[in-house]
Every structure is written in structure tokens, then in C-alpha cells.
Design a protein around this motif. Structure first.
Motif, PDB file in Angstrom:
ATOM      1  N   ASN A  20      47.441  23.585  31.955  1.00  0.00           N
ATOM      2  CA  ASN A  20      46.893  22.860  33.103  1.00  0.00           C
ATOM      3  C   ASN A  20      47.065  23.608  34.420  1.00  0.00           C
ATOM      4  O   ASN A  20      46.780  23.071  35.476  1.00  0.00           O
ATOM      5  N   ASP A  21      47.510  24.859  34.360  1.00  0.00           N
ATOM      6  CA  ASP A  21      47.718  25.628  35.589  1.00  0.00           C
ATOM      7  C   ASP A  21      46.515  26.534  35.865  1.00  0.00           C
ATOM      8  O   ASP A  21      46.616  27.752  35.874  1.00  0.00           O
ATOM      9  N   TYR A  22      45.369  25.913  36.084  1.00  0.00           N
ATOM     10  CA  TYR A  22      44.140  26.675  36.311  1.00  0.00           C
ATOM     11  C   TYR A  22      44.202  27.482  37.597  1.00  0.00           C
ATOM     12  O   TYR A  22      43.566  28.522  37.709  1.00  0.00           O
ATOM     13  N   ASN A  23      44.963  27.022  38.574  1.00  0.00           N
ATOM     14  CA  ASN A  23      45.082  27.772  39.823  1.00  0.00           C
ATOM     15  C   ASN A  23      45.681  29.155  39.600  1.00  0.00           C
ATOM     16  O   ASN A  23      45.428  30.072  40.369  1.00  0.00           O
ATOM     17  N   SER A  24      46.445  29.328  38.534  1.00  0.00           N
ATOM     18  CA  SER A  24      47.015  30.649  38.237  1.00  0.00           C
ATOM     19  C   SER A  24      45.938  31.650  37.842  1.00  0.00           C
ATOM     20  O   SER A  24      46.156  32.860  37.894  1.00  0.00           O
ATOM     21  N   LEU A  25      44.765  31.175  37.485  1.00  0.00           N
ATOM     22  CA  LEU A  25      43.672  32.072  37.086  1.00  0.00           C
ATOM     23  C   LEU A  25      43.013  32.749  38.282  1.00  0.00           C
ATOM     24  O   LEU A  25      42.337  33.769  38.123  1.00  0.00           O
ATOM     25  N   GLU A  26      43.206  32.211  39.471  1.00  0.00           N
ATOM     26  CA  GLU A  26      42.533  32.756  40.655  1.00  0.00           C
ATOM     27  C   GLU A  26      42.975  34.180  40.979  1.00  0.00           C
ATOM     28  O   GLU A  26      42.266  34.903  41.669  1.00  0.00           O
ATOM     29  N   LYS A  27      44.112  34.611  40.455  1.00  0.00           N
ATOM     30  CA  LYS A  27      44.582  35.975  40.719  1.00  0.00           C
ATOM     31  C   LYS A  27      43.767  37.026  39.970  1.00  0.00           C
ATOM     32  O   LYS A  27      43.836  38.197  40.302  1.00  0.00           O
ATOM     33  N   PHE A  28      42.978  36.608  38.996  1.00  0.00           N
ATOM     34  CA  PHE A  28      42.142  37.540  38.246  1.00  0.00           C
ATOM     35  C   PHE A  28      40.796  37.677  38.958  1.00  0.00           C
ATOM     36  O   PHE A  28      39.811  37.040  38.604  1.00  0.00           O
ATOM     37  N   LYS A  29      40.759  38.517  39.945  1.00  0.00           N
ATOM     38  CA  LYS A  29      39.605  38.649  40.835  1.00  0.00           C
ATOM     39  C   LYS A  29      38.389  39.304  40.173  1.00  0.00           C
ATOM     40  O   LYS A  29      37.270  39.167  40.642  1.00  0.00           O
ATOM     41  N   ASN A  30      38.612  40.060  39.087  1.00  0.00           N
ATOM     42  CA  ASN A  30      37.524  40.811  38.458  1.00  0.00           C
ATOM     43  C   ASN A  30      36.871  40.088  37.285  1.00  0.00           C
ATOM     44  O   ASN A  30      36.045  40.673  36.586  1.00  0.00           O
ATOM     45  N   ILE A  31      37.219  38.847  37.084  1.00  0.00           N
ATOM     46  CA  ILE A  31      36.634  38.080  35.974  1.00  0.00           C
ATOM     47  C   ILE A  31      35.125  37.985  36.164  1.00  0.00           C
ATOM     48  O   ILE A  31      34.638  37.596  37.223  1.00  0.00           O
ATOM     49  N   GLU A  32      34.393  38.365  35.131  1.00  0.00           N
ATOM     50  CA  GLU A  32      32.937  38.220  35.123  1.00  0.00           C
ATOM     51  C   GLU A  32      32.517  37.035  34.265  1.00  0.00           C
ATOM     52  O   GLU A  32      31.526  36.382  34.549  1.00  0.00           O
ATOM     53  N   THR A  33      33.271  36.792  33.188  1.00  0.00           N
ATOM     54  CA  THR A  33      32.965  35.699  32.272  1.00  0.00           C
ATOM     55  C   THR A  33      34.211  34.835  32.095  1.00  0.00           C
ATOM     56  O   THR A  33      35.262  35.345  31.721  1.00  0.00           O
ATOM     57  N   LEU A  34      34.058  33.552  32.358  1.00  0.00           N
ATOM     58  CA  LEU A  34      35.162  32.608  32.238  1.00  0.00           C
ATOM     59  C   LEU A  34      34.709  31.450  31.360  1.00  0.00           C
ATOM     60  O   LEU A  34      33.726  30.775  31.667  1.00  0.00           O
ATOM     61  N   ARG A  35      35.417  31.256  30.247  1.00  0.00           N
ATOM     62  CA  ARG A  35      35.123  30.157  29.328  1.00  0.00           C
ATOM     63  C   ARG A  35      36.367  29.289  29.198  1.00  0.00           C
ATOM     64  O   ARG A  35      37.407  29.756  28.765  1.00  0.00           O
ATOM     65  N   LEU A  36      36.224  28.044  29.565  1.00  0.00           N
ATOM     66  CA  LEU A  36      37.316  27.067  29.476  1.00  0.00           C
ATOM     67  C   LEU A  36      36.806  25.904  28.639  1.00  0.00           C
ATOM     68  O   LEU A  36      36.449  24.858  29.158  1.00  0.00           O
ATOM     69  N   CYS A  37      36.722  26.112  27.345  1.00  0.00           N
ATOM     70  CA  CYS A  37      36.055  25.149  26.465  1.00  0.00           C
ATOM     71  C   CYS A  37      37.042  24.292  25.693  1.00  0.00           C
ATOM     72  O   CYS A  37      37.977  24.804  25.080  1.00  0.00           O
ATOM     73  N   ASP A  38      36.819  22.995  25.751  1.00  0.00           N
ATOM     74  CA  ASP A  38      37.664  22.016  25.071  1.00  0.00           C
ATOM     75  C   ASP A  38      39.123  22.152  25.467  1.00  0.00           C
ATOM     76  O   ASP A  38      40.019  22.078  24.625  1.00  0.00           O
TER      77      ASP A  38
END
Length: 108
Positions: A20-38
Motif C-alpha cells: 500500500n506504499d504507492y508513494n514510494s514508487l514516485e522515486k522511479f522517475k524513468n518508469i515508462e510502463t506501470l502496471r498495478l493490476c489487482d
């Protein structure tokens, strides 16, 4: 994971019911594809605001609690694919987002 030495362009999280710590993902600035399924509920999508390279995002089967999908619109014209289930409390329907972003190459 040392995010300054690693360049991650694709991140796919599937069936993570305890994450549930989605805010921790913001540090990955180079993400082109993000899948958060189910996955577990996302409080909001503000964490994608810093993902300036984001081209594809899908959160099918994952609920955005705030319902505010406007952060998707801040990625104009970069987003090439958006996927999510329509929910009554969402600020936009999928078709509306696709139309606003002028995304034509999607499967419905």
C-alpha cells in the motif's frame, strides 16, 4: 534497490494485496510502463506526477480511493496507453481519458 544506480523502465505489480506504499514508487522517475493490476487500494494517483517518462499505465482491478484521475491528464501527450476499470466514483471514465489524451490504439 538503489534507484539512483538502476534505471527501471517497466514496473509490473500484480495481485499484491498487502502493498500500500504507492508513494514510494514516485522515486522511479524513468518508469515508462506501470502496471498495478489487482493490487491493494491506491489512495490517489499523485505519485505518478514525477514520472515524466510514463507512457503506459494500467491499474485494472485496483481501486483509486480518491477517484481523482486527473493526474493521468498531466502526462499529455506522452501517455500512449491507459487501462482501468470504470468505477462510479472516478472523476473520468476510461473512454473520456482516452479521448482527452487522443489515444486511439487501445483494445476495449
Amino acid at each position: 534497490l538503489d534507484h539512483e544506480k538502476q534505471i527501471i523502465t517497466l514496473l509490473a505489480l500484480h495481485n499484491l494485496k498487502k502493498f500500500n506504499d504507492y508513494n514510494s514508487l514516485e522515486k522511479f522517475k524513468n518508469i515508462e510502463t506501470l502496471r498495478l493490476c489487482d493490487c491493494w487500494n491506491i489512495e490517489n494517483l499523485e505519485f505518478i506526477n514525477g514520472m515524466k517518462s510514463l507512457k503506459n499505465i494500467s491499474f485494472v482491478g485496483t481501486n483509486v480511493i480518491s477517484g481523482d484521475l486527473t493526474p493521468l491528464l498531466l502526462h499529455t501527450p506522452k501517455l500512449e496507453f491507459v487501462g482501468f476499470n470504470n468505477k462510479r466514483h472516478y472523476s473520468h471514465k476510461l473512454n473520456d481519458i482516452l479521448e482527452i489524451l487522443n489515444i486511439n490504439n487501445y483494445l476495449q
